[in-house]
Design a protein around this motif. Structure first.
Motif, PDB file in Angstrom:
ATOM      1  N   LYS A 102       0.829  -1.220   0.000  1.00 19.67           N
ATOM      2  CA  LYS A 102       0.000   0.000   0.000  1.00 19.67           C
ATOM      3  C   LYS A 102       0.864   1.272   0.000  1.00 19.67           C
ATOM      4  CE  LYS A 102      -1.973  -1.232   3.821  1.00 19.67           C
ATOM      5  NZ  LYS A 102      -1.292  -2.535   4.006  1.00 19.67           N
ATOM      6  N   THR A 103       1.841   1.309   0.899  1.00 14.76           N
ATOM      7  CA  THR A 103       2.672   2.513   0.981  1.00 14.76           C
ATOM      8  C   THR A 103       3.506   2.660  -0.294  1.00 14.76           C
ATOM      9  OG1 THR A 103       2.729   2.210   3.371  1.00 14.76           O
ATOM     10  CG2 THR A 103       4.337   3.726   2.449  1.00 14.76           C
ATOM     11  N   HIS A 104       3.969   1.527  -0.819  1.00 14.28           N
ATOM     12  CA  HIS A 104       4.728   1.514  -2.075  1.00 14.28           C
ATOM     13  C   HIS A 104       3.888   2.141  -3.199  1.00 14.28           C
ATOM     14  CE1 HIS A 104       7.607  -0.460  -4.943  1.00 14.28           C
ATOM     15  NE2 HIS A 104       6.547  -0.398  -5.729  1.00 14.28           N
ATOM     16  N   LEU A 157      -1.819  10.182   3.480  1.00 10.09           N
ATOM     17  CA  LEU A 157      -2.130   9.830   4.865  1.00 10.09           C
ATOM     18  C   LEU A 157      -1.994   8.314   4.964  1.00 10.09           C
ATOM     19  CD1 LEU A 157      -3.054  11.298   7.388  1.00 10.09           C
ATOM     20  CD2 LEU A 157      -5.421  11.045   6.609  1.00 10.09           C
ATOM     21  N   ASP A 158      -0.882   7.902   5.559  1.00  8.81           N
ATOM     22  CA  ASP A 158      -0.532   6.477   5.538  1.00  8.81           C
ATOM     23  C   ASP A 158      -1.046   5.782   6.800  1.00  8.81           C
ATOM     24  OD1 ASP A 158       0.635   4.293   4.345  1.00  8.81           O
ATOM     25  OD2 ASP A 158       2.673   4.753   5.008  1.00  8.81           O
ATOM     26  N   ASP A 159      -1.567   4.577   6.617  1.00 10.94           N
ATOM     27  CA  ASP A 159      -2.000   3.748   7.752  1.00 10.94           C
ATOM     28  C   ASP A 159      -3.116   4.374   8.570  1.00 10.94           C
ATOM     29  OD1 ASP A 159      -0.886   1.267   7.695  1.00 10.94           O
ATOM     30  OD2 ASP A 159       0.981   1.859   8.675  1.00 10.94           O
ATOM     31  N   LEU A 160      -4.114   4.865   7.883  1.00 11.62           N
ATOM     32  CA  LEU A 160      -5.275   5.422   8.589  1.00 11.62           C
ATOM     33  C   LEU A 160      -5.989   4.301   9.343  1.00 11.62           C
ATOM     34  CD1 LEU A 160      -7.124   7.905   9.064  1.00 11.62           C
ATOM     35  CD2 LEU A 160      -8.401   7.223   7.046  1.00 11.62           C
TER      36      LEU A 160
HETATM   37 MG   LIG Z   1       2.445   0.803   4.785  1.00 12.37          MG
END
Ligand SMILES: [Mg+2]
Ligand SMILES: Nc1ncnc2c1ncn2[C@@H]1O[C@H](COP(=O)(O)OP(=O)(O)O)[C@@H](O)[C@H]1O
Length: 230
Positions: A102-104, A157-160
């Protein structure tokens, strides 16, 4: 197209630090770079890469729905003298279990916009860091910090939903998301939460706005951190 920046011999401030970092990566002494005739211009993508965490610095958004999103945002950008600027547009919710990329994909999307020549001011934070950074403390204007994130033309907004919640985090998340919802500001959100749990964890006001403002991309597969491709 690529944005270029004029180099000044005496650089100070955060932008200068990034420039100096890029030059150092190229093996160029920042103090002599201004006089370096062969130095290539620094591109917007290079500047962005210097702000992206090392693990995601070369991330490519290869998910087709994310490529389509980046194209759409790039096309609706307001024309400017050095390329289109980011404007209003849809947001993306990238969901899936831990380690599915996801972050990638999210940083890949930021890079995709920059490589398409979109000039953009962008901010990125995990929600856990956001709550830590906005916690009231002496000598820090948390309200100003929140406004700056809320108004950023692009926000990752990462890891909500992954951080511990309270009434205070719920209100803060609501204010941030609501501002972006009202002003149609493109926001990249990643979450581990399945859709059904968004509401219970984030509250109905946030979940309802996310449902309307985001296109949803669900990543599946094994945890890439544990399964190396063979
Ligand atoms: Mg991540
Ligand atoms: N499409 C991809 N190609 C190559 N490596 C990837 C890809 N997606 C994720 N990775 C790598 O897999 C690991 C987990 O990805 P990450 O985006 O951090 O997962 P998540 O945010 O879903 O927990 C990281 O080391 C990341 O660099």
């Amino acid at each position: 197209m690529t944005a270029t920046l004029a180099r000044a011999p005496h650089r100070v401030g955060p932008l200068a630090e990034r420039l100096n970092g890029i030059l150092a990566n190229r093996g160029i002494d920042p103090d002599t770079a201004a006089a370096e005739p062969s130095a290539e211009p620094v591109t917007a993508l290079e500047l962005a890469d210097a702000r992206i965490p090392a693990r995601y610095r070369r991330a490519l958004a290869d998910h087709p729905r994310i490529t389509v999103w980046a194209d759409q945002i790039a096309h609706t950008g307001r024309p400017g003298p050095s390329g289109p600027g980011i404007a209003e547009g849809p947001s993306l919710l990238i969901a899936g279990p831990t380690g599915t990329g996801k972050t990638h994909q999210a940083y890949g999307a930021v890079r995709a916009l920059l490589s398409r020549g979109v000039r953009l001011r962008w901010e990125a934070t995990t929600t856990a860091d956001l709550y830590a950074r906005l916690r009231p403390r002496a000598g820090h204007d948390a309200e100003r910090d929140l406004q700056s994130l809320a108004r950023s033309p692009l926000l990752l907004l990462d890891d909500l939903g992954a951080a511990k919640t309270s009434e205070w985090t719920e209100e803060l998340t609501y204010r941030l998301i609501n501002h972006r919802y009202e002003h149609l500001l493109p926001t990249l959100i990643t979450t581990n939460l399945p859709t059904a749990e968004l509401r219970t964890t984030l509250g109905d006001r946030v979940a309802s706005r996310l449902a309307e403002m985001t296109e949803r991309v669900v990543l599946t597969g094994p945890d890439r951190r544990r399964h190396q491709p063979t």
